[in-house]
Scaffold this motif. Structure first.
Motif, PDB file in Angstrom:
ATOM      1  N   PRO A 187      11.542  29.316 -25.534  1.00  0.00           N
ATOM      2  CA  PRO A 187      11.557  30.042 -26.829  1.00  0.00           C
ATOM      3  C   PRO A 187      11.676  31.519 -26.896  1.00  0.00           C
ATOM      4  CG  PRO A 187       9.754  28.245 -26.812  1.00  0.00           C
ATOM      5  CD  PRO A 187      10.366  28.394 -25.210  1.00  0.00           C
ATOM      6  N   THR A 188      11.547  32.058 -25.712  1.00  0.00           N
ATOM      7  CA  THR A 188      11.519  33.539 -25.439  1.00  0.00           C
ATOM      8  C   THR A 188      12.891  33.885 -24.652  1.00  0.00           C
ATOM      9  OG1 THR A 188      10.103  33.566 -23.744  1.00  0.00           O
ATOM     10  CG2 THR A 188       9.244  34.331 -25.736  1.00  0.00           C
ATOM     11  N   GLY A 189      13.558  32.918 -24.234  1.00  0.00           N
ATOM     12  CA  GLY A 189      14.880  33.134 -23.271  1.00  0.00           C
ATOM     13  C   GLY A 189      15.814  33.225 -24.222  1.00  0.00           C
ATOM     14  N   ILE A 190      17.129  33.870 -23.268  1.00  0.00           N
ATOM     15  CA  ILE A 190      18.358  34.399 -24.075  1.00  0.00           C
ATOM     16  C   ILE A 190      19.143  33.066 -24.645  1.00  0.00           C
ATOM     17  CG2 ILE A 190      19.807  34.376 -22.077  1.00  0.00           C
ATOM     18  CD1 ILE A 190      20.858  37.106 -23.315  1.00  0.00           C
ATOM     19  N   ASN A 191      19.007  31.748 -23.937  1.00  0.00           N
ATOM     20  CA  ASN A 191      19.858  30.383 -24.598  1.00  0.00           C
ATOM     21  C   ASN A 191      19.029  29.983 -25.637  1.00  0.00           C
ATOM     22  OD1 ASN A 191      21.588  31.010 -22.562  1.00  0.00           O
ATOM     23  ND2 ASN A 191      20.983  29.073 -21.292  1.00  0.00           N
ATOM     24  N   GLY A 192      17.654  30.379 -25.829  1.00  0.00           N
ATOM     25  CA  GLY A 192      16.791  29.904 -27.089  1.00  0.00           C
ATOM     26  C   GLY A 192      16.244  28.591 -26.439  1.00  0.00           C
ATOM     27  N   ASP A 193      15.346  28.265 -27.172  1.00  0.00           N
ATOM     28  CA  ASP A 193      14.383  26.923 -27.083  1.00  0.00           C
ATOM     29  C   ASP A 193      15.324  25.748 -26.862  1.00  0.00           C
ATOM     30  OD1 ASP A 193      12.384  25.000 -27.328  1.00  0.00           O
ATOM     31  OD2 ASP A 193      11.340  26.028 -29.025  1.00  0.00           O
ATOM     32  N   MET A 194      15.075  25.032 -25.885  1.00  0.00           N
ATOM     33  CA  MET A 194      15.688  23.927 -25.455  1.00  0.00           C
ATOM     34  C   MET A 194      15.620  22.785 -26.661  1.00  0.00           C
ATOM     35  SD  MET A 194      17.897  22.094 -24.017  1.00  0.00           S
ATOM     36  CE  MET A 194      18.433  22.352 -22.203  1.00  0.00           C
ATOM     37  N   ASN A 195      14.344  22.811 -27.304  1.00  0.00           N
ATOM     38  CA  ASN A 195      14.190  22.097 -28.356  1.00  0.00           C
ATOM     39  C   ASN A 195      15.264  22.217 -29.733  1.00  0.00           C
ATOM     40  OD1 ASN A 195      11.449  20.469 -27.591  1.00  0.00           O
ATOM     41  ND2 ASN A 195      11.178  22.438 -27.162  1.00  0.00           N
ATOM     42  N   VAL A 196      15.525  23.266 -29.727  1.00  0.00           N
ATOM     43  CA  VAL A 196      16.669  23.773 -30.847  1.00  0.00           C
ATOM     44  C   VAL A 196      18.092  22.991 -30.313  1.00  0.00           C
ATOM     45  CG1 VAL A 196      17.925  25.534 -32.156  1.00  0.00           C
ATOM     46  CG2 VAL A 196      15.231  25.624 -31.737  1.00  0.00           C
TER      47      VAL A 196
ATOM     48  N   GLU B 145      -0.422  23.854 -38.520  1.00  0.00           N
ATOM     49  CA  GLU B 145       0.115  25.099 -37.965  1.00  0.00           C
ATOM     50  C   GLU B 145       1.375  25.078 -37.486  1.00  0.00           C
ATOM     51  OE1 GLU B 145      -1.130  27.160 -33.491  1.00  0.00           O
ATOM     52  OE2 GLU B 145      -1.985  25.012 -33.921  1.00  0.00           O
ATOM     53  N   PHE B 146       2.025  24.005 -37.406  1.00  0.00           N
ATOM     54  CA  PHE B 146       3.217  23.789 -36.889  1.00  0.00           C
ATOM     55  C   PHE B 146       4.095  23.145 -37.894  1.00  0.00           C
ATOM     56  CE2 PHE B 146       1.172  23.996 -32.824  1.00  0.00           C
ATOM     57  CZ  PHE B 146       1.828  25.178 -32.364  1.00  0.00           C
ATOM     58  N   GLY B 147       5.408  23.136 -38.318  1.00  0.00           N
ATOM     59  CA  GLY B 147       6.350  22.261 -39.009  1.00  0.00           C
ATOM     60  C   GLY B 147       6.173  20.839 -38.318  1.00  0.00           C
ATOM     61  N   PRO B 148       6.615  19.589 -38.990  1.00  0.00           N
ATOM     62  CA  PRO B 148       6.576  18.161 -38.295  1.00  0.00           C
ATOM     63  C   PRO B 148       7.618  18.160 -36.893  1.00  0.00           C
ATOM     64  CG  PRO B 148       7.424  17.867 -40.490  1.00  0.00           C
ATOM     65  CD  PRO B 148       7.276  19.691 -40.247  1.00  0.00           C
ATOM     66  N   THR B 149       8.512  18.749 -37.124  1.00  0.00           N
ATOM     67  CA  THR B 149       9.808  18.582 -35.996  1.00  0.00           C
ATOM     68  C   THR B 149      10.603  19.749 -35.686  1.00  0.00           C
ATOM     69  OG1 THR B 149      11.460  17.957 -37.430  1.00  0.00           O
ATOM     70  CG2 THR B 149      10.075  16.132 -36.576  1.00  0.00           C
ATOM     71  N   ALA B 150      11.262  20.068 -34.915  1.00  0.00           N
ATOM     72  CA  ALA B 150      11.869  21.214 -34.440  1.00  0.00           C
ATOM     73  C   ALA B 150      13.041  21.820 -35.603  1.00  0.00           C
ATOM     74  CB  ALA B 150      12.622  21.123 -33.325  1.00  0.00           C
ATOM     75  N   GLY B 151      13.511  20.340 -36.398  1.00  0.00           N
ATOM     76  CA  GLY B 151      14.524  20.618 -37.192  1.00  0.00           C
ATOM     77  C   GLY B 151      13.876  20.966 -38.694  1.00  0.00           C
TER      78      GLY B 151
ATOM     79  N   HIS C 291      12.915  32.061 -30.804  1.00  0.00           N
ATOM     80  CA  HIS C 291      11.955  32.415 -31.925  1.00  0.00           C
ATOM     81  C   HIS C 291      10.450  32.656 -31.584  1.00  0.00           C
ATOM     82  CE1 HIS C 291      10.138  28.439 -30.727  1.00  0.00           C
ATOM     83  NE2 HIS C 291      11.472  27.950 -30.623  1.00  0.00           N
ATOM     84  N   CYS C 292      10.329  32.444 -30.197  1.00  0.00           N
ATOM     85  CA  CYS C 292       8.998  33.342 -29.605  1.00  0.00           C
ATOM     86  C   CYS C 292       7.715  32.412 -30.252  1.00  0.00           C
ATOM     87  CB  CYS C 292       8.906  34.676 -29.726  1.00  0.00           C
ATOM     88  SG  CYS C 292      10.307  35.637 -29.233  1.00  0.00           S
ATOM     89  N   GLY C 293       8.030  31.285 -30.598  1.00  0.00           N
ATOM     90  CA  GLY C 293       6.743  30.518 -31.134  1.00  0.00           C
ATOM     91  C   GLY C 293       6.413  31.092 -32.476  1.00  0.00           C
ATOM     92  N   LYS C 294       7.510  31.747 -33.284  1.00  0.00           N
ATOM     93  CA  LYS C 294       7.117  32.205 -34.696  1.00  0.00           C
ATOM     94  C   LYS C 294       7.968  31.471 -35.581  1.00  0.00           C
ATOM     95  CE  LYS C 294       4.232  35.774 -34.147  1.00  0.00           C
ATOM     96  NZ  LYS C 294       3.030  36.382 -35.043  1.00  0.00           N
ATOM     97  N   PRO C 295       7.945  31.447 -36.889  1.00  0.00           N
ATOM     98  CA  PRO C 295       8.676  30.793 -37.891  1.00  0.00           C
ATOM     99  C   PRO C 295       9.970  31.533 -37.602  1.00  0.00           C
ATOM    100  CG  PRO C 295       6.715  31.478 -39.091  1.00  0.00           C
ATOM    101  CD  PRO C 295       6.664  32.184 -37.492  1.00  0.00           C
ATOM    102  N   LEU C 296      11.001  30.521 -37.808  1.00  0.00           N
ATOM    103  CA  LEU C 296      12.514  30.872 -37.549  1.00  0.00           C
ATOM    104  C   LEU C 296      13.050  32.045 -38.747  1.00  0.00           C
ATOM    105  CD1 LEU C 296      14.288  27.894 -36.750  1.00  0.00           C
ATOM    106  CD2 LEU C 296      12.597  29.053 -35.373  1.00  0.00           C
ATOM    107  N   PRO C 297      13.554  33.021 -38.392  1.00  0.00           N
ATOM    108  CA  PRO C 297      13.808  33.872 -39.388  1.00  0.00           C
ATOM    109  C   PRO C 297      14.856  33.271 -40.432  1.00  0.00           C
ATOM    110  CG  PRO C 297      14.988  34.319 -37.355  1.00  0.00           C
ATOM    111  CD  PRO C 297      14.030  33.286 -37.028  1.00  0.00           C
TER     112      PRO C 297
ATOM    113  N   PRO D 257       5.530  22.662 -30.397  1.00  0.00           N
ATOM    114  CA  PRO D 257       6.236  22.916 -28.972  1.00  0.00           C
ATOM    115  C   PRO D 257       6.568  21.661 -28.499  1.00  0.00           C
ATOM    116  CG  PRO D 257       4.103  24.385 -29.419  1.00  0.00           C
ATOM    117  CD  PRO D 257       4.361  23.416 -30.629  1.00  0.00           C
ATOM    118  N   ASN D 258       7.777  21.797 -27.932  1.00  0.00           N
ATOM    119  CA  ASN D 258       8.098  20.672 -27.073  1.00  0.00           C
ATOM    120  C   ASN D 258       8.445  19.204 -28.066  1.00  0.00           C
ATOM    121  OD1 ASN D 258       8.729  21.617 -24.580  1.00  0.00           O
ATOM    122  ND2 ASN D 258       6.335  21.648 -24.187  1.00  0.00           N
TER     123      ASN D 258
END
Lengths: 272, 272
Positions: B160-169, B249-255, A257-263, B264-265
């Motif tokens: 978050p920029t890697g091919i497996n995606g953010d480990m938090n997800v 700036e961010f949502g409360p959690t990864a989900g 997601h590159c730190g952006k909102p998820l699509p 982040p994290n």
């Protein structure tokens, strides 16, 4: 037009379940569309779920430090994987479409189906370091794959503002990490929201919608994943030029997601 | 100070593995800290992974339409769950801290450990519709839980920029959907990035860092999850006043990200 081959990997204990009805609907509609349909009924087969040295016929290479991926790679090379694994691999190799039908247990597949992934999708057969994601092994035959599942929770709980979190986040490890990883074209999931809490009419309506979808399933467009050539081949990070191209308001996918909102609905709908 | 009880649920086939070494380090350090430590060695126990009617002693209520959650709830009420499940539940109930030690298979736990979650965390014993998340059953005893695992991929692939995606997800369904759901205080995961690709010195350094962390593990702060009272008790959506409070700036959690960038994290570090 060549006959299409469908494999349904089905994981419910009971013939009276909603999952069984969803599986039966798929069998019937796809047969009526001149597909040949095979079902792997995991509980009925008493499918072994655990990844052990018994999955290899004959000697293992290093019993002191048994490594499942490496040992099954070697066994696959030499035709020494156990008969149950070999049989599932054969079905998978022939399939044009694979449907996984299951009740969601703990935000993912039941253990018996996880065991199918762990044991059938072996190194060498289903992926290698070179053949992954959009270069994945099942890309060659354009094999399609689809998760079809029931939830215990209502849809609202699985939203970006719901307590279970965004269903796109929950689906990412399964759809990207297993299906796309092996090169399958991932079709949008078929989600049956809390059928146990629905009225009989509600359940019938869900099955009717599935029936309708099944008519055109084989012509559906798959979900979007950023292709391999967007990533640096050493670090597997999005290349700067790909970031520039893919990243606007949203990141490219739910995971990357590159730190952006998820699509929104990236793991739920094609063409977003 | 009362002796702390630790349960290690361990899922690797081989005593020569890095996972075995990580498990042994935990046993040794925690014993030296006067903890009593039990290990459930799932492969050695030949732990049954699949959720079936055999998990219930005596008659099931509805064999025509067997529903695992409801049947195991009833069996738990009446003390009729199978001996292996009952034994694991007893260990879990006594524990102050549970460590799950495993190699990541397909972006999640191996099937044998998924089977432990599916079969041990039964309705009634580990959760009810009323007792979930921050009202969860293990909240009462302030039981802590921690995922400690090896990956096959390098850390950069799971960004978050890697091919497996953010480990938090990838961690969200496991940490929120299983551990937090049952009311465990979720400690930051211990991630051993690709030890198989590391040098012997690299592996030693990873174990040394784990050793150091283990010294203070029981005093660590858990990860953040939005508490139950932030959510509407009917729809399980964030209440408007909680959105106002939690979402900047961010949502409360990864989900539960509310369409904002993921914090982040959030699934990797406490206090973010």
């Amino acid at each position: 037009l060549a006959e299409k081959k469908v494999l349904i990997v089905y994981a419910h204990q009971s013939t009276g379940s909603f999952s069984a009805a969803a599986k039966e609907a798929a069998v019937e509609v796809l047969k009526s569309k001149d597909c040949s349909v095979k079902v792997s009924d995991l509980y009925a087969m008493k499918f072994k779920a655990t990844a052990t040295a018994e999955d290899i016929t004959g000697e293992v290479k290093n019993s002191e430090h048994f490594r499942y991926a490496e040992e099954t790679k070697l066994a696959w090379d030499e035709g020494r994987l156990s008969a149950d694994i070999t049989e599932e691999q054969r079905k998978l190799q022939e399939a044009d479409l694979v449907i996984f039908q299951f009740p969601m247990y703990w935000f993912t597949v039941p253990a018996i189906l996880k065991g199918w992934f762990d044991r059938v999708l072996t190194l060498g057969f289903a992926y290698t370091k070179e053949k992954r994601y959009s270069n994945g092994i099942f890309k060659v035959n354009k094999t399609k794959a689809l998760l079809s599942f029931t939830t215990g929770s209502q849809e609202t709980m699985f939203s970006p503002t719901g307590i279970n979190g965004d269903m796109n986040v929950t689906l990412w490890p399964l759809q990207n990490g297993i299906l796309h990883y092996c090169g399958f074209q991932v079709l949008a999931p078929q989600i049956f929201w809390a059928p146990a809490d629905a009225t009989p009419e509600g359940r019938s309506a869900m099955l009717a919608a599935w029936n309708t979808r099944l008519q055109g399933l084989l012509d559906e467009k798959p979900l979007f994943y950023a292709p391999m050539d967007c990533f640096d081949c050493e670090s597997f990070q999005l290349k700067p030029e790909s970031v520039e191209k893919c990243v606007k308001e949203f990141g490219p996918t739910a995971g990357t997601h590159c730190g952006k909102p998820l699509p929104p609905n990236n793991q739920m709908k094609a063409g977003v």
